[in-house]
Design a protein around this motif. Structure first.
Motif, PDB file in Angstrom:
ATOM      1  N   SER A  19      -1.699   1.223 -10.671  1.00  0.00           N
ATOM      2  CA  SER A  19      -2.754   0.725 -11.552  1.00  0.00           C
ATOM      3  C   SER A  19      -4.073   0.670 -10.808  1.00  0.00           C
ATOM      4  CB  SER A  19      -2.393  -0.651 -12.105  1.00  0.00           C
ATOM      5  OG  SER A  19      -2.332  -1.604 -11.069  1.00  0.00           O
ATOM      6  N   ASP A  20      -5.144   0.744 -11.570  1.00  0.00           N
ATOM      7  CA  ASP A  20      -6.525   0.575 -11.124  1.00  0.00           C
ATOM      8  C   ASP A  20      -6.824   1.092  -9.726  1.00  0.00           C
ATOM      9  OD1 ASP A  20      -7.213  -0.549 -13.577  1.00  0.00           O
ATOM     10  OD2 ASP A  20      -6.639  -2.539 -12.921  1.00  0.00           O
ATOM     11  N   ASP A  21      -7.162   0.192  -8.803  1.00  0.00           N
ATOM     12  CA  ASP A  21      -7.604   0.578  -7.467  1.00  0.00           C
ATOM     13  C   ASP A  21      -6.529   1.345  -6.706  1.00  0.00           C
ATOM     14  OD1 ASP A  21     -10.078  -0.551  -7.865  1.00  0.00           O
ATOM     15  OD2 ASP A  21      -9.505  -2.471  -6.979  1.00  0.00           O
ATOM     16  N   ASP A  22      -5.274   1.068  -6.991  1.00  0.00           N
ATOM     17  CA  ASP A  22      -4.190   1.773  -6.295  1.00  0.00           C
ATOM     18  C   ASP A  22      -4.180   3.255  -6.646  1.00  0.00           C
ATOM     19  OD1 ASP A  22      -3.048  -0.468  -4.858  1.00  0.00           O
ATOM     20  OD2 ASP A  22      -2.424  -1.193  -6.829  1.00  0.00           O
ATOM     21  N   ILE A  23      -4.598   3.604  -7.854  1.00  0.00           N
ATOM     22  CA  ILE A  23      -4.667   5.017  -8.248  1.00  0.00           C
ATOM     23  C   ILE A  23      -5.636   5.741  -7.323  1.00  0.00           C
ATOM     24  CG2 ILE A  23      -5.387   6.632 -10.051  1.00  0.00           C
ATOM     25  CD1 ILE A  23      -4.477   4.476 -12.105  1.00  0.00           C
ATOM     26  N   ARG A  24      -6.824   5.176  -7.138  1.00  0.00           N
ATOM     27  CA  ARG A  24      -7.825   5.790  -6.269  1.00  0.00           C
ATOM     28  C   ARG A  24      -7.386   5.779  -4.803  1.00  0.00           C
ATOM     29  NH1 ARG A  24     -10.339   3.548 -10.339  1.00  0.00           N
ATOM     30  NH2 ARG A  24     -10.634   1.464  -9.477  1.00  0.00           N
ATOM     31  N   ALA A  25      -6.732   4.701  -4.372  1.00  0.00           N
ATOM     32  CA  ALA A  25      -6.290   4.610  -2.982  1.00  0.00           C
ATOM     33  C   ALA A  25      -5.240   5.672  -2.654  1.00  0.00           C
ATOM     34  CB  ALA A  25      -5.728   3.213  -2.707  1.00  0.00           C
ATOM     35  N   VAL A  26      -4.322   5.915  -3.579  1.00  0.00           N
ATOM     36  CA  VAL A  26      -3.245   6.879  -3.337  1.00  0.00           C
ATOM     37  C   VAL A  26      -3.700   8.313  -3.607  1.00  0.00           C
ATOM     38  CG1 VAL A  26      -0.940   7.628  -4.053  1.00  0.00           C
ATOM     39  CG2 VAL A  26      -1.428   5.198  -3.791  1.00  0.00           C
ATOM     40  N   LEU A  27      -4.426   8.505  -4.700  1.00  0.00           N
ATOM     41  CA  LEU A  27      -4.804   9.868  -5.111  1.00  0.00           C
ATOM     42  C   LEU A  27      -6.186  10.289  -4.654  1.00  0.00           C
ATOM     43  CD1 LEU A  27      -3.385   9.809  -8.744  1.00  0.00           C
ATOM     44  CD2 LEU A  27      -2.308  10.714  -6.680  1.00  0.00           C
ATOM     45  N   GLY A  28      -6.984   9.376  -4.125  1.00  0.00           N
ATOM     46  CA  GLY A  28      -8.338   9.721  -3.690  1.00  0.00           C
ATOM     47  C   GLY A  28      -9.205  10.120  -4.856  1.00  0.00           C
ATOM     48  N   ASP A  29      -9.974  11.181  -4.691  1.00  0.00           N
ATOM     49  CA  ASP A  29     -10.886  11.653  -5.750  1.00  0.00           C
ATOM     50  C   ASP A  29     -10.134  12.169  -6.965  1.00  0.00           C
ATOM     51  OD1 ASP A  29     -13.052  11.013  -4.204  1.00  0.00           O
ATOM     52  OD2 ASP A  29     -13.257  13.016  -3.360  1.00  0.00           O
ATOM     53  N   GLU A  30      -8.859  12.508  -6.790  1.00  0.00           N
ATOM     54  CA  GLU A  30      -8.050  13.008  -7.905  1.00  0.00           C
ATOM     55  C   GLU A  30      -7.780  11.920  -8.920  1.00  0.00           C
ATOM     56  OE1 GLU A  30      -6.055  16.150  -7.955  1.00  0.00           O
ATOM     57  OE2 GLU A  30      -7.389  16.918  -6.430  1.00  0.00           O
ATOM     58  N   TYR A  46       6.590  17.832  -5.044  1.00  0.00           N
ATOM     59  CA  TYR A  46       5.220  17.835  -5.532  1.00  0.00           C
ATOM     60  C   TYR A  46       5.029  16.717  -6.547  1.00  0.00           C
ATOM     61  CZ  TYR A  46       4.730  22.377  -3.298  1.00  0.00           C
ATOM     62  OH  TYR A  46       4.700  23.388  -2.379  1.00  0.00           O
ATOM     63  N   VAL A  47       3.874  16.080  -6.488  1.00  0.00           N
ATOM     64  CA  VAL A  47       3.581  14.935  -7.335  1.00  0.00           C
ATOM     65  C   VAL A  47       2.924  15.372  -8.636  1.00  0.00           C
ATOM     66  CG1 VAL A  47       2.142  12.862  -7.517  1.00  0.00           C
ATOM     67  CG2 VAL A  47       3.347  13.357  -5.390  1.00  0.00           C
ATOM     68  N   GLU A  48       3.435  14.868  -9.740  1.00  0.00           N
ATOM     69  CA  GLU A  48       2.791  15.033 -11.043  1.00  0.00           C
ATOM     70  C   GLU A  48       2.331  13.660 -11.502  1.00  0.00           C
ATOM     71  OE1 GLU A  48       3.642  16.453 -15.635  1.00  0.00           O
ATOM     72  OE2 GLU A  48       5.206  16.694 -14.140  1.00  0.00           O
ATOM     73  N   ARG A  49       1.071  13.558 -11.898  1.00  0.00           N
ATOM     74  CA  ARG A  49       0.513  12.304 -12.400  1.00  0.00           C
ATOM     75  C   ARG A  49       0.605  12.298 -13.920  1.00  0.00           C
ATOM     76  NH1 ARG A  49      -5.175  12.352 -10.920  1.00  0.00           N
ATOM     77  NH2 ARG A  49      -5.130  13.986 -12.473  1.00  0.00           N
ATOM     78  N   VAL A  50       1.138  11.212 -14.484  1.00  0.00           N
ATOM     79  CA  VAL A  50       1.236  11.050 -15.932  1.00  0.00           C
ATOM     80  C   VAL A  50       0.462   9.791 -16.301  1.00  0.00           C
ATOM     81  CG1 VAL A  50       2.801  10.726 -17.875  1.00  0.00           C
ATOM     82  CG2 VAL A  50       3.534  12.114 -15.924  1.00  0.00           C
ATOM     83  N   THR A  73       0.846  -1.191   0.000  1.00  0.00           N
ATOM     84  CA  THR A  73       0.000   0.000   0.000  1.00  0.00           C
ATOM     85  C   THR A  73       0.878   1.236   0.000  1.00  0.00           C
ATOM     86  OG1 THR A  73      -0.089   0.106   2.411  1.00  0.00           O
ATOM     87  CG2 THR A  73      -1.834  -1.166   1.318  1.00  0.00           C
ATOM     88  N   MET A  74       0.246   2.377  -0.277  1.00  0.00           N
ATOM     89  CA  MET A  74       0.965   3.645  -0.247  1.00  0.00           C
ATOM     90  C   MET A  74      -0.040   4.758  -0.055  1.00  0.00           C
ATOM     91  SD  MET A  74       3.526   5.277  -3.128  1.00  0.00           S
ATOM     92  CE  MET A  74       4.949   4.310  -2.650  1.00  0.00           C
ATOM     93  N   THR A  75       0.317   5.730   0.769  1.00  0.00           N
ATOM     94  CA  THR A  75      -0.519   6.917   0.934  1.00  0.00           C
ATOM     95  C   THR A  75      -0.003   8.011   0.002  1.00  0.00           C
ATOM     96  OG1 THR A  75       0.870   7.879   2.655  1.00  0.00           O
ATOM     97  CG2 THR A  75      -0.888   6.348   3.368  1.00  0.00           C
ATOM     98  N   PHE A  76      -0.808   9.064  -0.148  1.00  0.00           N
ATOM     99  CA  PHE A  76      -0.350  10.184  -0.964  1.00  0.00           C
ATOM    100  C   PHE A  76       0.911  10.797  -0.365  1.00  0.00           C
ATOM    101  CE2 PHE A  76      -0.200  14.651  -2.175  1.00  0.00           C
ATOM    102  CZ  PHE A  76      -0.196  14.520  -3.556  1.00  0.00           C
ATOM    103  N   ALA A  77       0.948  10.922   0.958  1.00  0.00           N
ATOM    104  CA  ALA A  77       2.132  11.491   1.629  1.00  0.00           C
ATOM    105  C   ALA A  77       3.365  10.635   1.366  1.00  0.00           C
ATOM    106  CB  ALA A  77       1.882  11.621   3.127  1.00  0.00           C
ATOM    107  N   GLU A  78       3.207   9.326   1.353  1.00  0.00           N
ATOM    108  CA  GLU A  78       4.337   8.433   1.063  1.00  0.00           C
ATOM    109  C   GLU A  78       4.776   8.572  -0.397  1.00  0.00           C
ATOM    110  OE1 GLU A  78       3.472   4.839   4.247  1.00  0.00           O
ATOM    111  OE2 GLU A  78       2.405   4.843   2.338  1.00  0.00           O
ATOM    112  N   ALA A  79       3.821   8.740  -1.300  1.00  0.00           N
ATOM    113  CA  ALA A  79       4.166   8.950  -2.714  1.00  0.00           C
ATOM    114  C   ALA A  79       4.925  10.258  -2.875  1.00  0.00           C
ATOM    115  CB  ALA A  79       2.911   8.948  -3.579  1.00  0.00           C
ATOM    116  N   GLN A  80       4.458  11.290  -2.188  1.00  0.00           N
ATOM    117  CA  GLN A  80       5.123  12.591  -2.262  1.00  0.00           C
ATOM    118  C   GLN A  80       6.533  12.508  -1.698  1.00  0.00           C
ATOM    119  OE1 GLN A  80       2.976  15.791  -0.321  1.00  0.00           O
ATOM    120  NE2 GLN A  80       3.611  17.181  -1.947  1.00  0.00           N
ATOM    121  N   ALA A  81       6.706  11.766  -0.620  1.00  0.00           N
ATOM    122  CA  ALA A  81       8.040  11.590  -0.043  1.00  0.00           C
ATOM    123  C   ALA A  81       8.929  10.789  -0.990  1.00  0.00           C
ATOM    124  CB  ALA A  81       7.947  10.889   1.309  1.00  0.00           C
ATOM    125  N   ALA A  82       8.364   9.793  -1.643  1.00  0.00           N
ATOM    126  CA  ALA A  82       9.140   8.957  -2.570  1.00  0.00           C
ATOM    127  C   ALA A  82       9.683   9.769  -3.736  1.00  0.00           C
ATOM    128  CB  ALA A  82       8.292   7.794  -3.079  1.00  0.00           C
TER     129      ALA A  82
END
Length: 90
Positions: free
Chosen positions: A78-89, A31-35, A18-27
């Motif tokens: 991918s798929d559900d992980d996008i929603r889990a990490v980015l939420g409504d975004e 600032y996170v850019e989604r491609v 799993t990963m949170t948005f904060a963990e993605a940002q730290a990784a």
């Protein structure tokens, strides 16, 4: 595919459950850019929004996967992980 973190240089690969948005940002170290990687928006990669401006190291392994030039740490989702990490975004 789930979550895959690819680091530049070594091509080191991590596959966290799993990963949170904060963990993605730290990784990506900023600032996170989604491609989006496909038209159906089922695959994306998160990178540092200022990666090219900050002249981060080319991530050759991630660039091959994404079929586009990426710099710095890349977080593939991918798929559900996008929603889990980015939420409504996602």
């Amino acid at each position: 595919m789930g979550i895959m973190v690819v680091r530049p240089g070594s091509g080191q690969l991590e596959t966290p459950e799993t990963m949170t948005f904060a963990e993605a940002q730290a990784a990506v170290e900023g600032y996170v850019e989604r491609v989006w990687l496909d038209e159906d928006r089922t695959l994306c990669v998160l990178v540092n929004e200022e990666g090219f401006l900050r002249k981060l190291e080319l991530n050759a392994a991630a660039s091959m996967i994404a079929r586009r030039r990426l710099v710095g740490v890349a977080v593939f989702l991918s798929d559900d992980d996008i929603r889990a990490v980015l939420g409504d975004e996602g």
